[in-house]
Design a protein around this motif. Structure first.
Motif, mmCIF file in Angstrom:
data_model
loop_
_atom_site.group_PDB
_atom_site.id
_atom_site.type_symbol
_atom_site.label_atom_id
_atom_site.label_comp_id
_atom_site.label_asym_id
_atom_site.label_seq_id
_atom_site.Cartn_x
_atom_site.Cartn_y
_atom_site.Cartn_z
ATOM 1 N N LEU A 93 66.300 44.887 26.373
ATOM 2 C CA LEU A 93 67.207 44.744 27.519
ATOM 3 C C LEU A 93 67.070 45.958 28.432
ATOM 4 N N ALA A 94 65.887 46.102 28.986
ATOM 5 C CA ALA A 94 65.546 47.208 29.877
ATOM 6 C C ALA A 94 64.432 46.728 30.798
ATOM 7 N N GLU A 95 64.125 47.521 31.800
ATOM 8 C CA GLU A 95 63.059 47.133 32.723
ATOM 9 C C GLU A 95 61.682 47.212 32.086
ATOM 10 N N TYR A 96 61.505 48.124 31.117
ATOM 11 C CA TYR A 96 60.229 48.298 30.424
ATOM 12 C C TYR A 96 60.462 48.399 28.931
ATOM 13 N N CYS A 97 59.482 47.947 28.148
ATOM 14 C CA CYS A 97 59.556 48.095 26.699
ATOM 15 C C CYS A 97 58.158 48.298 26.133
ATOM 16 N N ILE A 98 58.107 48.706 24.878
ATOM 17 C CA ILE A 98 56.851 48.874 24.151
ATOM 18 C C ILE A 98 56.871 47.915 22.974
ATOM 19 N N ALA A 99 55.750 47.238 22.738
ATOM 20 C CA ALA A 99 55.667 46.274 21.641
ATOM 21 C C ALA A 99 54.354 46.434 20.890
ATOM 22 N N ASP A 100 54.389 46.179 19.584
ATOM 23 C CA ASP A 100 53.177 46.171 18.779
ATOM 24 C C ASP A 100 52.329 44.960 19.175
ATOM 25 N N MET A 101 51.031 45.158 19.297
ATOM 26 C CA MET A 101 50.140 44.066 19.714
ATOM 27 C C MET A 101 50.206 42.864 18.778
ATOM 28 N N GLY A 102 50.413 43.105 17.490
ATOM 29 C CA GLY A 102 50.489 42.019 16.525
ATOM 30 C C GLY A 102 51.779 41.221 16.601
ATOM 31 N N LYS A 103 52.742 41.677 17.392
ATOM 32 C CA LYS A 103 54.021 40.983 17.528
ATOM 33 C C LYS A 103 54.214 40.424 18.929
ATOM 34 N N VAL A 104 53.094 40.220 19.616
ATOM 35 C CA VAL A 104 53.100 39.733 20.991
ATOM 36 C C VAL A 104 52.099 38.581 21.090
ATOM 37 N N ALA A 105 52.412 37.610 21.930
ATOM 38 C CA ALA A 105 51.482 36.498 22.190
ATOM 39 C C ALA A 105 51.452 36.228 23.690
ATOM 40 N N LYS A 106 50.343 35.700 24.159
ATOM 41 C CA LYS A 106 50.247 35.339 25.572
ATOM 42 C C LYS A 106 51.094 34.095 25.834
ATOM 43 N N VAL A 107 51.747 34.092 26.993
ATOM 44 C CA VAL A 107 52.547 32.936 27.389
ATOM 45 C C VAL A 107 51.587 31.803 27.742
ATOM 46 N N PRO A 108 51.730 30.623 27.092
ATOM 47 C CA PRO A 108 50.862 29.489 27.451
ATOM 48 C C PRO A 108 51.025 29.120 28.930
ATOM 49 N N ALA A 109 49.978 28.590 29.518
ATOM 50 C CA ALA A 109 49.947 28.323 30.959
ATOM 51 C C ALA A 109 51.081 27.409 31.427
ATOM 52 N N ASP A 110 51.486 26.453 30.608
ATOM 53 C CA ASP A 110 52.517 25.506 31.042
ATOM 54 C C ASP A 110 53.929 25.883 30.574
ATOM 55 N N TRP A 111 54.123 27.091 30.088
ATOM 56 C CA TRP A 111 55.442 27.586 29.680
ATOM 57 C C TRP A 111 55.910 28.618 30.686
ATOM 58 N N ASP A 112 57.239 28.849 30.731
ATOM 59 C CA ASP A 112 57.723 29.900 31.616
ATOM 60 C C ASP A 112 58.297 31.062 30.808
ATOM 61 N N SER A 113 58.349 32.213 31.432
ATOM 62 C CA SER A 113 58.786 33.440 30.764
ATOM 63 C C SER A 113 60.214 33.350 30.260
ATOM 64 N N LEU A 114 61.070 32.688 31.003
ATOM 65 C CA LEU A 114 62.473 32.591 30.622
ATOM 66 C C LEU A 114 62.639 31.938 29.250
ATOM 67 N N HIS A 115 61.951 30.839 29.021
ATOM 68 C CA HIS A 115 62.069 30.138 27.744
ATOM 69 C C HIS A 115 61.334 30.872 26.622
ATOM 70 N N CYS A 116 60.229 31.509 26.932
ATOM 71 C CA CYS A 116 59.472 32.244 25.911
ATOM 72 C C CYS A 116 60.276 33.413 25.353
ATOM 73 N N ALA A 117 61.107 34.031 26.172
ATOM 74 C CA ALA A 117 61.901 35.176 25.710
ATOM 75 C C ALA A 117 62.900 34.774 24.630
ATOM 76 N N ALA A 118 63.290 33.522 24.584
ATOM 77 C CA ALA A 118 64.280 33.063 23.613
ATOM 78 C C ALA A 118 63.684 32.665 22.267
ATOM 79 N N LEU A 119 62.376 32.701 22.114
ATOM 80 C CA LEU A 119 61.731 32.184 20.909
ATOM 81 C C LEU A 119 61.606 33.143 19.725
ATOM 82 N N PRO A 120 61.165 34.376 19.872
ATOM 83 C CA PRO A 120 60.690 35.159 18.729
ATOM 84 C C PRO A 120 61.629 35.287 17.532
#
Length: 163
Positions: A93-120
């Motif tokens: 909940l900040a403008e910038y964050c740091i994440a481990d590469m193994g805990k990150v995935a690319k957003v699929p082309a037909d998904w939006d960022s808003l919905h992806c943030a609610a998944l992990p």
């Protein structure tokens, strides 16, 4: 930067501030991490129940955003400008964050960022529960196809993910 932070002795009081320090990121020292400009973030019960000593000052785990910098051990082929989502090591909940590469995935082309943030957190919790109960696996021969599970109150994030 703007951020939602834990304050007070144990960190159970929250404040929204505009002058929080931006996380320091150097590709050499943050070799297995990515630096993210957060577009969307989600709040889960764990975010406000953990004390500051266990989870840091900035609230939040789930995020989606744009890669601003990449650590030197880039085994996942992330590039500056990639839209990604995942869990943050520095609070989301900040403008910038740091994440481990193994805990990150690319957003699929037909998904939006808003919905992806609610998944992990919700979806990983559901998946872990199904794997512990041997209901779902990654080709584990001990999983019994005759097993079933009852998900009571599948109206929250974890319940919906389990269904």
């Amino acid at each position: 930067m703007k951020a939602a932070i834990r304050t007070g002795v144990l960190g159970y009081t929250f404040s929204f501030i505009t002058d929080y320090n931006t996380p320091a990121f150097k590709p050499e020292s943050n070799c297995d991490q990515v630096y993210i400009k957060v577009k969307s973030a989600a709040i889960n019960p764990v975010d406000y129940k953990l004390p500051r000593l266990l989870s840091g000052n900035v609230i939040g785990i789930d995020f989606s955003g744009t890669v601003e910098a990449v650590g030197s051990n880039n085994d996942h082929n992330y590039k500056v400008g990639d839209n990604v989502f995942g869990t943050s090591a520095s609070g989301s909940l900040a403008e910038y964050c740091i994440a481990d590469m193994g805990k990150v995935a690319k957003v699929p082309a037909d998904w939006d960022s808003l919905h992806c943030a609610a998944l992990p957190v919700a979806y990983l919790s559901a998946l872990q529960s199904l794997r512990i109960g041997k209901i779902e696996s990654n080709n584990d021969p001990s999983v019994n196809p005759e097993k079933s599970v009852l998900i009571i109150g599948a109206s929250g994030g974890g319940g919906i993910a389990g269904v």
